[in-house]
Design a protein around this motif. Structure first.
Motif, PDB file in Angstrom:
ATOM      1  N   LEU A  52       0.804  -1.217   0.000  1.00 26.97           N
ATOM      2  CA  LEU A  52       0.000   0.000   0.000  1.00 26.97           C
ATOM      3  C   LEU A  52       0.841   1.273   0.000  1.00 26.97           C
ATOM      4  O   LEU A  52       0.351   2.339  -0.378  1.00 26.97           O
ATOM      5  N   LEU A  53       2.085   1.177   0.410  1.00 25.78           N
ATOM      6  CA  LEU A  53       2.958   2.343   0.331  1.00 25.78           C
ATOM      7  C   LEU A  53       3.291   2.686  -1.127  1.00 25.78           C
ATOM      8  O   LEU A  53       3.575   3.831  -1.453  1.00 25.78           O
ATOM      9  N   THR A  56      -0.931   3.320  -3.204  1.00 26.63           N
ATOM     10  CA  THR A  56      -1.589   3.935  -2.056  1.00 26.63           C
ATOM     11  C   THR A  56      -3.107   3.897  -2.157  1.00 26.63           C
ATOM     12  O   THR A  56      -3.698   4.293  -3.160  1.00 26.63           O
ATOM     13  N   TRP A  58      -5.512   5.061   0.909  1.00 25.40           N
ATOM     14  CA  TRP A  58      -5.434   5.557   2.277  1.00 25.40           C
ATOM     15  C   TRP A  58      -6.332   4.822   3.269  1.00 25.40           C
ATOM     16  O   TRP A  58      -5.872   4.491   4.369  1.00 25.40           O
ATOM     17  N   LEU A  61      -4.618   1.575   4.002  1.00 18.25           N
ATOM     18  CA  LEU A  61      -3.362   1.786   4.731  1.00 18.25           C
ATOM     19  C   LEU A  61      -3.641   2.059   6.206  1.00 18.25           C
ATOM     20  O   LEU A  61      -2.958   1.520   7.084  1.00 18.25           O
TER      21      LEU A  61
END
Length: 92
Positions: A52-53, A56, A58, A61
C-alpha cells in the motif's frame, strides 16, 4: 483491469493470504496459539503495508495500521501471560 502485477502487488497478495489464513486458523482451531494468530496477522499487515505504500489506498493503509497495532497488542498480551505463568511456576 489491465494492470500487470508487480512485486508490490504480489507482496500484497501474500499479506492478504496471511490475514485470511490467520482468520481461518482462529475459526478452525479449538484453542488457537496467540503467537501464531497474532504473529501471522502482524506479518500480513506488514506485507500489505509495503504494497500500500507503493499502490496507495489511504483507507486500506489506515486499516493495516490498526490491524498491526491490534496484533502487537495481542502479542504483548501473550508475552505477559507467558511471563506470569513462568513466574507462578517458579514460585511454586
Amino acid at each position: 483491469m489491465s494492470e500487470t502485477l508487480d512485486i508490490y502487488s504480489l507482496v500484497g497478495f501474500l499479506g492478504t493470504a496471511c490475514i485470511i489464513g490467520a482468520y481461518f486458523y482462529l475459526t478452525a482451531v479449538e484453542r488457537p496459539n496467540p503467537w501464531v494468530l497474532h504473529g501471522t496477522n502482524l506479518l500480513g499487515a506488514a506485507f500489505l503495508t509495503i504494497s500500500l505504500l507503493v499502490h496507495t489506498n489511504w483507507p486500506s493503509l489506515i486499516l493495516e495500521g490498526f490491524w498491526a497495532a491490534i496484533a502487537l497488542w495481542g502479542l504483548a498480551k501473550a508475552w505477559r501471560g507467558k511471563r506470569r505463568t513462568h513466574d507462578e511456576a517458579r514460585e511454586a
